[in-house]
Design a protein around this motif. Structure first.
Motif, PDB file in Angstrom:
ATOM      1  N   VAL A 267       0.842  -1.199   0.000  1.00 49.24           N
ATOM      2  CA  VAL A 267       0.000   0.000   0.000  1.00 49.24           C
ATOM      3  C   VAL A 267       0.877   1.249   0.000  1.00 49.24           C
ATOM      4  O   VAL A 267       0.610   2.219  -0.714  1.00 49.24           O
ATOM      5  CB  VAL A 267      -0.961  -0.002   1.198  1.00 49.24           C
TER       6      VAL A 267
ATOM      7  N   ALA B  17       2.125   1.596  -3.474  1.00 49.45           N
ATOM      8  CA  ALA B  17       1.100   2.167  -4.355  1.00 49.45           C
ATOM      9  C   ALA B  17       1.018   3.675  -4.168  1.00 49.45           C
ATOM     10  O   ALA B  17       0.907   4.438  -5.136  1.00 49.45           O
ATOM     11  CB  ALA B  17      -0.256   1.520  -4.072  1.00 49.45           C
TER      12      ALA B  17
ATOM     13  N   LEU C 254      -6.696   7.600  -7.000  1.00 47.66           N
ATOM     14  CA  LEU C 254      -6.035   6.559  -6.228  1.00 47.66           C
ATOM     15  C   LEU C 254      -6.023   6.898  -4.747  1.00 47.66           C
ATOM     16  O   LEU C 254      -6.296   6.048  -3.903  1.00 47.66           O
ATOM     17  CB  LEU C 254      -4.603   6.353  -6.732  1.00 47.66           C
TER      18      LEU C 254
ATOM     19  N   LEU D  36      -7.980   4.965  -1.700  1.00 49.44           N
ATOM     20  CA  LEU D  36      -7.236   4.466  -0.542  1.00 49.44           C
ATOM     21  C   LEU D  36      -7.814   4.995   0.760  1.00 49.44           C
ATOM     22  O   LEU D  36      -7.868   4.282   1.766  1.00 49.44           O
ATOM     23  CB  LEU D  36      -5.765   4.844  -0.653  1.00 49.44           C
TER      24      LEU D  36
ATOM     25  N   TYR E  76      -6.857   0.277  -9.847  1.00 48.23           N
ATOM     26  CA  TYR E  76      -6.685  -1.168  -9.718  1.00 48.23           C
ATOM     27  C   TYR E  76      -5.377  -1.642 -10.365  1.00 48.23           C
ATOM     28  O   TYR E  76      -4.687  -2.504  -9.831  1.00 48.23           O
ATOM     29  CB  TYR E  76      -7.874  -1.894 -10.360  1.00 48.23           C
TER      30      TYR E  76
ATOM     31  N   PHE F  19      -2.574  -0.509  -8.068  1.00 47.49           N
ATOM     32  CA  PHE F  19      -2.691  -1.266  -6.829  1.00 47.49           C
ATOM     33  C   PHE F  19      -2.166  -2.686  -6.998  1.00 47.49           C
ATOM     34  O   PHE F  19      -1.396  -3.190  -6.164  1.00 47.49           O
ATOM     35  CB  PHE F  19      -4.157  -1.281  -6.395  1.00 47.49           C
TER      36      PHE F  19
ATOM     37  N   LYS G  61       1.073  -4.546  -5.514  1.00 44.07           N
ATOM     38  CA  LYS G  61       0.888  -5.792  -4.763  1.00 44.07           C
ATOM     39  C   LYS G  61       1.831  -6.874  -5.265  1.00 44.07           C
ATOM     40  O   LYS G  61       2.346  -7.684  -4.483  1.00 44.07           O
ATOM     41  CB  LYS G  61      -0.564  -6.246  -4.883  1.00 44.07           C
TER      42      LYS G  61
END
Length: 348
Positions: A25, A28, A60, A64, A262, A265, A269
Motif C-alpha cells: 500500500v 502504491a 487513487l 485508498l 486497480y 494497486f 501488490k
C-alpha cells in the motif's frame, strides 16, 4: 485507515493487535505521489500520456482513503483524527508557505483577492497549489462519516454517495463553485465509496494475487485504454479536481479512476516493496506539501542560467532531483515537525 496522506494512520491489519504495515500500500502511494510530481513537472507537454495518467492519479488517493475508513468511537473522535491528519497540515502549509509566497510574488497592492478568489470561492494557494487536496480529502471524509453515522446500510451509503458525486459533477457543468473544495470532495466521493466497498466485501489487502484478480487486472487495462482513447477522440480530456472542472463524460471519469487505481494497486501488490518509492509513499504528505516549492525554486534557477526547460531530458532530471530531494526532506519534517506533517496528534 482513513488513508489520509499520512501513514502512521496506515496500520493495516486483520487482527486489531497487529501493527504490521501492508508494504504494498505504501508502494502504491509512492507510485501515485511520483505521478503527481511527474505531471506537475511535465504538465500538458506530456500529451496523451498526461491525459491517461490524469484519469487516476488523484482518484487513487481518494480510493485508498475509503479503503481504510474507520469511524473510531464516534463522529467527534473521527473529526478530531481528521483534523490532526489533514486540517492541521493544510493550515500549517497555507500560513507558512502559501500566504508568504502570495505576498512575495504579488505585483500589485495586497487586498482580499490576493488570498481569496471571490469568483470561484477558493483560497489562493500561492506556490503550494497542491495543498488543496488535504482540504478536499478532509471534507470527503466528513461527508462520508456523516452518511455512515446516519445509516450504515449499504443501500443508503451507496445511493447517497452516488447522488452526492453526481451532484458535485453537476456543479461543474453549471459552473457553480463551493468554498474550500467541498464541490471537489463531492465529485470524488464515489471513489471513496469504492475504496470502502473493497475493504468491506473483499480480502484484497490480505490475500495473495489470485486468478480472479489477474482477470480483473486485464479487464481494467482494457477499460482504461478504451476510456483514454475515447476521451482523446472526443477531445474531452479536462480533469482538474483542484477546481472541480471536468469535460470528461462522468462514466469515463469514474471508470478511468477506478481501473487506473486497480492497475497501480495490483502492480504494487505484485512488487510489494521498492525502497525509495515505498519510503516516499509512506510519508507522501511531505512530498505533496513540498514538491511544488522545490519545483518553483529549481525552475527559477534554471531560468536564470538560461537552461531550455522545454527539453524532455531537462524535465526528467528535474523530476529525479525532486524525488531524491524528498528523501532528506521527509527525514527533517518528520523529525522536527511531526505535528505539522501528521506524524503526531496536536489535538489530543
Amino acid at each position: 485507515m482513513n488513508t489520509d496522506f499520512h501513514t502512521n494512520d496506515i496500520q493495516h491489519n486483520t487482527n486489531k493487535a497487529s501493527t504490521k504495515r501492508i508494504e504494498f500500500v505504501d508502494l502504491a502511494k509512492g507510485f501515485c505521489i511520483c505521478l503527481v510530481v511527474l505531471l506537475h513537472v511535465f504538465g500538458e507537454s506530456a500529451g496523451n500520456t498526461f491525459n491517461t495518467l490524469n484519469l487516476f492519479r488523484m482518484p487513487l488517493y481518494f480510493i485508498l482513503s475509503g479503503l481504510f475508513f474507520k469511524q473510531y468511537s464516534g463522529f467527534q473522535e473521527f473529526f478530531k483524527k481528521k483534523t490532526n491528519k489533514l486540517l492541521i497540515p493544510f493550515l500549517f502549509t497555507y500560513f507558512i508557505i502559501c500566504i508568504p509566497s502570495i505576498i512575495l510574488l504579488s505585483k500589485s497592492s495586497l487586498n482580499l483577492s490576493c488570498f481569496w478568489s471571490c469568483t470561484d470561492l477558493k483560497l489562493q494557494l500561492g506556490i503550494d497549489g497542491a495543498v488543496w487536496f488535504l482540504m478536499c480529502l478532509f471534507f470527503q471524509n466528513i461527508i462520508f462519516s456523516i452518511l455512515y453515522s446516519i445509516n450504515q446500510k449499504m443501500s443508503f451509503i451507496f445511493t447517497s454517495s452516488g447522488v452526492i458525486g453526481i451532484g458535485g459533477y453537476a456543479l461543474n457543468i453549471a459552473n457553480i463553485h463551493l468554498p474550500l473544495w467541498i464541490d471537489s470532495a463531492m465529485t470524488a466521493l464515489p471513489f471513496f465509496l469504492f475504496g470502502y466497498c473493497i475493504r468491506k466485501y473483499s480480502q484484497i489487502l490480505f490475500t495473495g494475487i489470485t486468478k480472479k484478480q489477474i482477470l480483473y487486472l486485464l479487464i481494467s487495462i482494457l477499460i482504461l485504454i478504451a476510456t483514454s482513447l475515447y476521451n482523446d477522440f472526443a477531445n474531452t480530456t479536462i480533469i482538474v479536481y483542484g477546481v472541480n472542472h471536468f469535460n470528461v463524460n462522468p462514466l469515463c471519469l469514474y471508470l478511468g479512476g477506478i481501473t487506473g487505481f486497480y492497475i497501480i494497486f495490483m502492480f504494487a501488490k505484485f512488487i510489494k516493496r521498492l525502497p525509495i518509492f515505498s519510503y516516499i509513499g509512506r510519508y507522501s504528505i511531505v512530498v505533496l506539501l513540498t514538491h511544488l516549492l522545490y519545483l518553483f525554486i529549481i525552475r527559477n534557477i534554471l531560468y536564470k542560467i538560461g537552461v531550455n526547460q522545454e527539453l524532455f531530458m531537462v524535465n526528467v532530471c528535474i523530476f529525479i532531483f525532486i524525488i531524491l530531494l524528498s528523501i532528506p526532506t521527509i527525514y527533517l519534517c518528520i523529525r522536527f515537525l511531526p505535528y505539522w506533517f501528521a506524524q503526531k496528534d496536536l489535538i489530543k
